[in-house]
Each structure stands twice: as C-alpha cells, then as structure tokens.
Design a protein around this motif. Structure first.
Motif, PDB file in Angstrom:
ATOM      1  N   GLU A  33      66.171  22.830  61.896  1.00  0.00           N
ATOM      2  CA  GLU A  33      64.853  23.427  61.660  1.00  0.00           C
ATOM      3  C   GLU A  33      63.722  22.434  61.912  1.00  0.00           C
ATOM      4  O   GLU A  33      62.643  22.815  62.368  1.00  0.00           O
ATOM      5  N   ASN A  34      63.989  21.155  61.618  1.00  0.00           N
ATOM      6  CA  ASN A  34      62.936  20.145  61.693  1.00  0.00           C
ATOM      7  C   ASN A  34      63.412  18.937  62.491  1.00  0.00           C
ATOM      8  O   ASN A  34      63.692  17.890  61.916  1.00  0.00           O
ATOM      9  N   PRO A  35      63.523  19.045  63.799  1.00  0.00           N
ATOM     10  CA  PRO A  35      64.044  17.929  64.592  1.00  0.00           C
ATOM     11  C   PRO A  35      63.104  16.725  64.560  1.00  0.00           C
ATOM     12  O   PRO A  35      61.889  16.868  64.401  1.00  0.00           O
ATOM     13  N   ASP A  36      63.696  15.540  64.727  1.00  0.00           N
ATOM     14  CA  ASP A  36      62.920  14.302  64.754  1.00  0.00           C
ATOM     15  C   ASP A  36      62.199  14.195  66.097  1.00  0.00           C
ATOM     16  O   ASP A  36      62.826  14.104  67.144  1.00  0.00           O
ATOM     17  N   LYS A  37      60.890  14.203  66.061  1.00  0.00           N
ATOM     18  CA  LYS A  37      60.093  14.112  67.286  1.00  0.00           C
ATOM     19  C   LYS A  37      59.362  12.774  67.386  1.00  0.00           C
ATOM     20  O   LYS A  37      58.431  12.623  68.168  1.00  0.00           O
ATOM     21  N   GLY A  38      59.789  11.819  66.573  1.00  0.00           N
ATOM     22  CA  GLY A  38      59.088  10.551  66.557  1.00  0.00           C
ATOM     23  C   GLY A  38      57.880  10.624  65.639  1.00  0.00           C
ATOM     24  O   GLY A  38      57.538  11.677  65.101  1.00  0.00           O
ATOM     25  N   GLY A  39      57.241   9.503  65.452  1.00  0.00           N
ATOM     26  CA  GLY A  39      56.099   9.458  64.550  1.00  0.00           C
ATOM     27  C   GLY A  39      54.871  10.145  65.129  1.00  0.00           C
ATOM     28  O   GLY A  39      54.745  10.296  66.344  1.00  0.00           O
ATOM     29  N   PRO A  40      53.943  10.572  64.274  1.00  0.00           N
ATOM     30  CA  PRO A  40      52.731  11.251  64.740  1.00  0.00           C
ATOM     31  C   PRO A  40      51.759  10.276  65.386  1.00  0.00           C
ATOM     32  O   PRO A  40      51.906   9.052  65.274  1.00  0.00           O
ATOM     33  N   ALA A  41      50.762  10.814  66.055  1.00  0.00           N
ATOM     34  CA  ALA A  41      49.720   9.982  66.652  1.00  0.00           C
ATOM     35  C   ALA A  41      49.011   9.188  65.557  1.00  0.00           C
ATOM     36  O   ALA A  41      48.824   9.673  64.437  1.00  0.00           O
ATOM     37  N   GLN A  42      48.648   7.957  65.883  1.00  0.00           N
ATOM     38  CA  GLN A  42      48.007   7.086  64.909  1.00  0.00           C
ATOM     39  C   GLN A  42      46.519   6.929  65.197  1.00  0.00           C
ATOM     40  O   GLN A  42      46.083   6.978  66.348  1.00  0.00           O
ATOM     41  N   SER A  43      45.774   6.723  64.149  1.00  0.00           N
ATOM     42  CA  SER A  43      44.374   6.346  64.305  1.00  0.00           C
ATOM     43  C   SER A  43      44.294   4.999  65.013  1.00  0.00           C
ATOM     44  O   SER A  43      45.160   4.132  64.836  1.00  0.00           O
TER      45      SER A  43
END
Length: 359
Positions: free
Chosen positions: A145-155
């Motif tokens: 349901e929630n695959p690992d897509k890497g970390g989110p965009a950073q400021s």
C-alpha cells in the motif's frame, strides 16, 4: 526484608556478567506473548491487497486472542510503523474495532527500520518507570500500500548541508556505499545471503515458525473480477527454496550506477508486508496473572551514523547494548542483525568479530 535487599543491590550498582543478567527480579520487564503475521512479498504475496489498517486490525484481534488477559488491563499500546501516507488514525480505530476498550490509549512511533523495536522499548520503559503495568508493542507495515519512494524533496535550507541531503537517498545507495567503503565483496554478500535463505528454508520445513505465526484473515482481489474475497494466510511466502550460492552469483546488480554494483535482488531483503505484537509487563504482574514468561527485556541502545552508510548502525549499537547489560560479546548465544542488505550484515560481523554460527 526482601524488598530492602533488592533496593540495596540496585543502589550499589549493576552486577556484571551473564549470571547477573539472567537473575530474576519482580521488577524485571518480561514478555508473555510474542506473535507475528506471516511475512509476505509486497505486491505479489498474500497481503498484496490488504490495507495497513486491515493488517493492524487483524494483529490486534490476534493479540487479544493470544494474550490470556482481559484487554482492559493493557495500560498503553505503542505501534511502530514507517510508510503511512497520513496521520495514523487507524492505530486507535483498529484497536477499538478489534475489541480493545476505549479506555486503552494508543500511541505511534517511527524510527524507520527499527520502529517496531522502538515500540517495544517505549512500552518497556513505561513499565520500568511505573507508568503502566502492562503494555502492548506492535509493528506493522504494508509496502504494497505504501511503497518506499525515497525521501521527500528538501528545503534548500536543509539540502545545502551534504550529510542532511543524503537522508533522502535510496537505501540501495547506502548499501553500495557500505560495500565500497569497507571492502565488502559481492562474493561475501552472496555467500551470506545463500546461508540465510537455506536457514530460512530449513526453519520453515522444520516448522520452527509455527509457534510465532498466527493466521491472518485478509482480503484479496480476484484477478478476473476485481472482487475482494476473504482469505486466510498462514505461512511466509517469500522464502526461496533451493537457493544456492551459484544461483545467487548469476543475478545482475540491482544498482550498477552506484559503488561497485555488488547489491542484488538475491543478497538484499525482499519488500515485505506484515505485522507483529508482543505483550510486556513486570515479572511481578506476570506471576500474579499466572502467565508464562517467554523472555526478559533488559536494554535498548541506539546510535547515530552518517546517513550515506546508515546500515552500519549495529556496529555501534551492539557494543553499547553489551556495555549497558554488563556482558561481553562472547557471552551472547545469538545475534539477530535486522539489516536489509548483506553488505551491512557482513560488515557488522567482520567489524565486531562475531562468530558466523552465532548470527
């Protein structure tokens, strides 16, 4: 008088050695139930169509069925989970739906791969400090349901720091960094992985997991109609029978663009759906309730490491845990190193000089 003796021993400092660690005290934090779901391949296995809240609901139901206590006695529930797309309302709602009364509170904790272990630590510390008498620790994850897509965009305020920028990189990259930085070869990784698969196959065939796995009733979609039907899943479905070193050596690199390209689908863990739960309380409470004691929780140690080689954490945490426990490495009978890549496990074993037959 006995209580006075216990207090005196406490204030004179911890005893050292394995005998001291195994000594029984009414204040010990003990485990009286330890169960888990089958572990299933994400997107392909038995839980491919099960939602996170459905896995949680079933885990709660099974914990009530196997705990041998009134669920109202649970002072707190801590759920360890990582990849959920929104706030974990389901942690509480699933508990209530499963039969825990609304007087039982629920909290959620996330320390990435060790989230389930941190749930155990949180409950153990609450019991040890006297905040609660009994607690339930749960770990749950649906990678389907929630695959690992890497970390989110950073400021930009964060990403200008190189180490901080590494936090959003993929885990495969960190595996290749460990392998190249510490000279862990492809042959070493494949050899370790082959042994791991063979041990898992032997354990499943010998029914070693029967006492810990509880059947999970979940929904699966009919591929032809799309209808969701109830099924019961009873076994791990990711173990690969007949795995050999020769077979693993033929698998192509999963990340040829990074490092030496030694990480493959054969020497890294599968992506998994599953859940687990343990019930903890003081030894005094367990004996009062007439419950069988399975184990004692003694300590937890955590260590920070550079994000680019995040999988080497056990190299630093294991010595800390041994020091906290007052024992030496050779007094330990069994090590379980829960890292996703053989590169990280092999490095830990080599660096800490742990005998392979103890891992």
């Amino acid at each position: 008088m006995e209580r006075v003796k216990q207090l005196a021993a406490h204030f004179t400092g911890p005893s050292q050695g394995r005998a001291a660690l195994e000594r029984k005290s009414p204040d010990d934090v003990v485990i009286t139930m330890a169960i888990r779901s089958p572990l299933c391949k994400a997107k392909k296995g038995g839980f491919r169509d099960a939602r996170t809240d459905e896995l949680m609901l079933e885990m709660y139901k099974q914990s009530i069925a196997h705990s041998n206590i009134d669920p109202s006695l649970v002072g707190d529930i801590c759920v360890g989970t990582v990849l959920t797309p929104d706030a974990m309302y389901a942690a509480r709602s699933a508990a209530i739906a499963a039969g825990y009364p609304d007087t039982v509170p629920v909290q959620v904790i996330n320390r990435f791969c060790s989230s389930g272990l941190m749930a155990v630590t949180t409950i153990a510390n609450q019991i040890r400090s006297g905040q609660i008498e009994i607690g339930l620790a749960v770990g749950v994850e649906s990678m389907s349901e929630n695959p690992d897509k890497g970390g989110p965009a950073q400021s930009e305020l964060i990403s200008v720091n190189p180490a901080a920028c590494d936090c959003k990189e993929r885990m495969g990259w960190t595996s290749e960094n460990v392998a190249s930085d510490f000279n862990i070869t492809r042959a070493e990784q494949d050899e370790f992985a082959a042994t791991s698969f063979q041990r898992a196959e032997h354990a499943q065939k010998s029914r070693y997991f029967v006492k810990e796995i509880v059947p999970f009733t979940v929904f699966q979609k009919d591929p032809s109609t799309g209808e969701r039907k109830r099924v019961v899943v009873t076994e791990d479905d990711g173990i690969r029978p007949g795995t050999t070193l020769e077979g693993l050596m033929k698998i192509k690199s999963a990340f040829p663009q990074w490092g030496n390209g030694t990480t493959t689908g054969g020497n890294a863990s599968q992506i998994t759906d599953g859940a687990a739960a343990i019930l903890l309380m003081s030894r005094r409470k367990a004996e009062e309730l007439g419950l069988k004691i399975l184990a004692k929780h003694h300590t937890t140690a955590v260590a920070g490491v550079p994000p680019r080689i995040m999988g080497v954490g056990p190299v630093y945490a294991i010595p800390m845990a041994l020091k906290n426990s007052g024992i030496s490495s050779n007094e330990v009978d069994l090590y379980e190193i829960n890292e996703a890549f053989a590169s990280q496990c092999v490095y830990t074993i080599k660096k800490l000089e742990i005998p392979r037959d103890k891992v």
